[in-house]
Write an enzyme that holds these catalytic residues in place. Structure first.
Site, PDB file in Angstrom:
ATOM      1  CD  GLN A 271      -6.537  -6.457  -3.762  1.00 41.85           C
ATOM      2  OE1 GLN A 271      -5.809  -6.591  -2.796  1.00 41.85           O
ATOM      3  NE2 GLN A 271      -7.643  -7.141  -3.915  1.00 41.85           N
TER       4      GLN A 271
ATOM      5  CB  SER B 130      -3.189  -0.148  -1.098  1.00 40.95           C
ATOM      6  OG  SER B 130      -3.282  -1.280  -0.260  1.00 40.95           O
ATOM      7  CG  LEU B 131      -0.740  -4.431  -5.132  1.00 38.00           C
ATOM      8  CD1 LEU B 131       0.018  -5.504  -4.387  1.00 38.00           C
ATOM      9  CD2 LEU B 131      -1.677  -5.022  -6.159  1.00 38.00           C
TER      10      LEU B 131
ATOM     11  NE  ARG C  98       0.123  -5.140   0.908  1.00 38.04           N
ATOM     12  CZ  ARG C  98      -0.943  -4.593   0.336  1.00 38.04           C
ATOM     13  NH1 ARG C  98      -1.515  -5.176  -0.708  1.00 38.04           N
ATOM     14  NH2 ARG C  98      -1.441  -3.454   0.803  1.00 38.04           N
TER      15      ARG C  98
ATOM     16  CG  HIS D 294      -5.058  -0.644   4.362  1.00 34.57           C
ATOM     17  ND1 HIS D 294      -3.687  -0.739   4.358  1.00 34.57           N
ATOM     18  CD2 HIS D 294      -5.460  -0.928   3.101  1.00 34.57           C
ATOM     19  CE1 HIS D 294      -3.271  -1.054   3.140  1.00 34.57           C
ATOM     20  NE2 HIS D 294      -4.326  -1.192   2.367  1.00 34.57           N
TER      21      HIS D 294
ATOM     22  CD  GLN E  37       0.800  -0.673   2.031  1.00 35.83           C
ATOM     23  OE1 GLN E  37       0.572  -1.870   1.984  1.00 35.83           O
ATOM     24  NE2 GLN E  37       1.125   0.052   0.963  1.00 35.83           N
TER      25      GLN E  37
END
Length: 791
Positions: free
Chosen positions: A10, A87-88, A112, A192, A240
């Site tokens: 993102q 991340s994503l 998610r 996170h 994660q």
């Protein structure tokens, strides 16, 4: 040359992205549309609703564009040596490595995004140009210990996550020290970080429903900064969500491995620029962090929901800065917190999709409220909605509310209270639960197994592909007597099954499955507690029930064990630890949750409850089973309800009608207890019974004693209503079901921030009891091992 392809997360999204690939793979775009429920092409190319600002729609959009970009690039070039994603973006790397197909990837990132978008409170702060060691010392000196590193992308880019007021303090400290530049990120929650623990636990349960293979191309994991080891995809993806993104270390590992070519696949060049910076200043060499065998539970922290941002806030992109893995900033899970997640039955936690083998039990009249159930569900725990005493319409509205707020994968249960006087109400409730596809019911106050309970348990039962009989619904039966436990641990009686099949309540196939399974897969042994209670001792009940379970298991040879939990008196870590030592597979709390912001009772009641000690409860007749003489445990301090309710039951046993009661006693009841005449009460009660319970009205009109019971029962309804509404002048008559566990909890939190009930959120209570129990058990084991050294 060794090559890595990397996928952004993102922050890389923009209107118009994917123009080169979306029309190239119409079949896959169609799959995404069907899963998401909206045209993803229009979202990506034109910013159509739901747009590219909310994390819940941004994550699927980026996954689709990046995944299709991978497919297009693979048609032109050979596969790389390594894959990575920020991340994503890690999901696209795993898709590219063959861990799951395209449709599964869309489902994963949709869920998610939903969970991360649902997180409440807190925020994130990027600190640019700061030396990590100096930043660590600065935060320590400022007393800021409730922020976590969320991302670190290079030697001088760190993102902190935590409560907004703490981030504001951190920004002021950095500015005053001229250590670097701070940029608040427009996000709705501290992603996170430890504050995403509940989302991580819930996501882990969701991941268990998907087939995930090992990577066919090495993928660098954000959590460990090393390639995914075999069999760890689910674990590391779940971790994660609440763990730092270690991008600097991840890319430095690739530099050390000899990677010389970096290709960013997808919109933007952020990762390419970071790669250039990391090649110049790689992270110091350090041992890889070995992933643990289970998703760790971070240290319990104060709830950040009071900070700005909330459930309706729009989440901005995940930051592309990365966290410094310094000891002072990285949250290290406490052993007690980790051990708390291992107490009890792992099978129970998996079936109920919980972080802890811990459940908040129901409290009637919606005291175990929708807010309580939702709060527990969002924390990776579970609560049962208190449906007892509510109408079908009220229960229907509550289930809809919970479902809307927790989403389609939310975990919750509903109380199924025995109503022997009105069996139609029990049937109606079960039909409502089945209509809403509720999967968990807490069966309470039953003296035996009934047809509605059996129908709920086995509706939808089937055989698994390997032939194993499977019930898709869970009944957690609260019992305190061996004969009742035996009925629930055994298969349903044949006569009940035959009757249900004849009535169409179960199919013949479902009844055949039911004949080989227990009515309840989970038995909760209820010792001395609030509400209906036999005042049993857990030290006698638990061993007896466990031996009973073992005998029944040996007799019926069920494919899975019947689990036995504990309830009653659980108001301190010592009590919870004792329950697990006694062999409990799970624990169920009740009274302690009534004195919380989420409980559906009045502030006046909570103010009183917060002052209770362990001796401030007493036993009284149960209004719903008045004639049978069943008892409940209630608050004694500050109210005369227990004394007055017991007096009414004595009079009921002594006299055969209202007319037989002597005049002085009658005046006392009418003037002091009821504040109205017997005739007025009967007129009101008759109207109610005529509308809703005509059979009871007919019986009362035939029997003077039954009419007396109905008049006396009015007091129980009145006393409950006065307490729920907090009528101050009626405090003397408050009926508050409660056990001594709350007095123990009040002593536990005396002198702490939780002394004030407004800070006692139900998930905070759960963490305190479970981690405290884990600390006690861990300390006992270590002391035992020191006292009994091995050879």
């Amino acid at each position: 040359m060794t090559v890595v392809w990397a996928f952004p997360g993102q922050g890389a999204q923009r209107v118009g992205m994917g123009a080169e690939v979306l029309d190239r793979y119409p079949e896959l775009v169609g799959q995404a549309d069907q899963i998401l429920g909206y045209p993803i092409r229009e979202v990506c190319l034109h910013g159509a609703a739901p747009g590219l600002k909310d994390t819940r729609s941004v994550q699927p959009a980026l996954f689709v564009v990046n995944a299709l970009s991978w497919l297009a690039l693979r048609e032109e070039r050979p596969a790389p040596d390594y894959l990575a994603g920020h991340s994503l973006g890690e999901y696209v790397a795993l898709f590219a490595a063959g861990c799951f197909d395209f449709a599964t990837g869309v489902r994963l990132v949709r869920r998610r995004g939903e969970l991360m978008g649902r997180a409440e409170g807190g925020g994130m702060l990027a600190v640019l140009g700061a030396d990590p060691d100096r930043l660590t010392g600065l935060l320590l000196d400022a007393g800021i210990d409730d922020v976590d590193p969320a991302n670190r992308n290079s030697a001088s880019q760190v993102v902190l996550a935590g409560p907004r007021d703490s981030l504001d303090r951190a920004a002021r400290a950095v500015r005053d020290a001229r250590l670097g530049r701070c940029v608040p990120l427009q996000v709705s929650a501290p992603f996170h970080s430890r504050y995403m623990t509940a989302a991580a636990a819930e996501y882990d349960s969701f991941l268990a429903t998907e087939d995930l293979a090992d990577p066919r191309i090495p993928v660098i994991a954000n959590v460990t900064a090393r390639p995914y080891p075999p069999g760890r995809v689910r674990e590391l993806l779940a971790r994660q969500v609440s763990s730092p993104v270690r991008w600097w270390e991840s890319m430095s590992h690739l530099v050390e491995a000899g990677v010389g070519e970096f290709t960013e696949v997808g919109p933007g060049r952020v990762l390419t620029d970071l790669w250039t910076a990391i090649v110049k200043h790689p992270a110091p060499r350090a041992p890889a962090t070995a992933p643990s065998a289970a998703v760790p539970v971070p240290v319990p922290v104060p709830d950040p929901a009071s900070a700005s941002g909330g459930p309706g806030a729009v989440a901005a992109p995940e930051p592309v800065f990365a966290p410094a893995p310094t000891p002072a900033l990285t949250p290290t899970p406490a052993s007690a917190a980790v051990q708390a997640g291992r107490l009890g039955s792992a099978e129970f936690r998996a079936d109920y999709r919980l972080r802890h083998a811990y459940v908040a039990g129901s409290m009637y009249k919606g005291i175990a409220s929708t807010d309580l159930v939702v709060r527990m569900g969002r924390a990776g725990l579970m609560g049962f909605f208190g449906s007892g005493g509510l109408t079908a319409g009220e229960i229907d509205a509550a289930i809809r509310d919970i479902g809307d707020r927790l989403g389609p994968d939310g975990v919750f249960g509903v109380n199924l209270l025995a109503t022997p006087d009105t069996p139609a109400a029990e049937r109606e409730l079960v039909e409502l639960l089945l209509e809403h596809d509720v999967r968990h019911a807490e069966a309470a106050a039953f003296t035996g197994v009934t047809a509605p309970v059996v129908r709920f348990r086995f509706a939808g039962a089937h055989r698994a592909p390997d032939g194993t009989p499977t019930a898709v619904r869970h009944v957690l039966a609260k019992v305190s007597r061996p004969e009742v436990a035996t009925a629930f641990m055994s298969p349903p009686p044949r006569r009940l099954l035959d009757s249900l099949v004849a009535e169409g309540g179960l199919s013949a196939a479902e009844a055949e499955i039911a004949a080989g399974l227990p009515v309840a897969g989970d038995i909760c042994v209820e010792a001395d507690s609030g509400g209906h209670t036999d005042a049993g001792s857990p030290y006698a009940l638990m061993p007896a029930m466990l031996r009973l379970r073992d005998r029944i298991m040996a007799e019926h040879r069920y494919p899975r064990s019947v689990r036995v939990g504990a309830a009653g008196g659980l108001g301190a870590p010592e009590a919870v630890a004792a329950a697990f030592v006694l062999g409990a597979d799970f624990v169920v709390t009740g009274s302690v949750n009534q004195c919380s912001p989420e409980a559906g009772t009045s502030d006046a009641v909570k103010d009183l409850l917060a002052t209770l000690d362990v001796q401030d409860t007493a036993y009284a007749p149960a209004g719903d089973m008045f004639e049978l003489g069943a008892r409940v445990q209630v608050v004694r301090k500050g109210t005369l309800f227990a004394a007055r309710a017991n007096k009414l039951h004595q009079l009921y046993r002594r006299f055969e009608s209202l007319e037989e009661i002597d005049e002085p006693t009658r005046r006392t009841l009418e003037d002091r207890y009821f504040h109205r005449s017997f005739d007025d009460i009967w007129a009101e009660t008759r109207g109610y019974l005529g509308r809703l319970r005509p059979d009871d009205l007919a019986r009362a009109e035939r029997s003077p004693k039954a009419r007396m019971a109905q008049v006396f029962r009015w007091y129980f309804v009145h006393s409950t209503r006065a307490a729920l509404e907090g009528v101050r002048e009626e405090q003397v008559n408050y009926q508050i079901h409660c056990g001594p566990a709350l007095g123990a909890f009040n002593r536990l939190v005396a002198g702490t921030p939780l002394e004030a009930w407004r800070d006692r959120h139900v998930d905070t209570i759960a963490e305190l009891l479970m981690t405290g129990a884990a600390e006690l058990l861990d300390g006992s084991l270590r002391a035992w091992s020191l006292a009994t050294p091995g050879d």
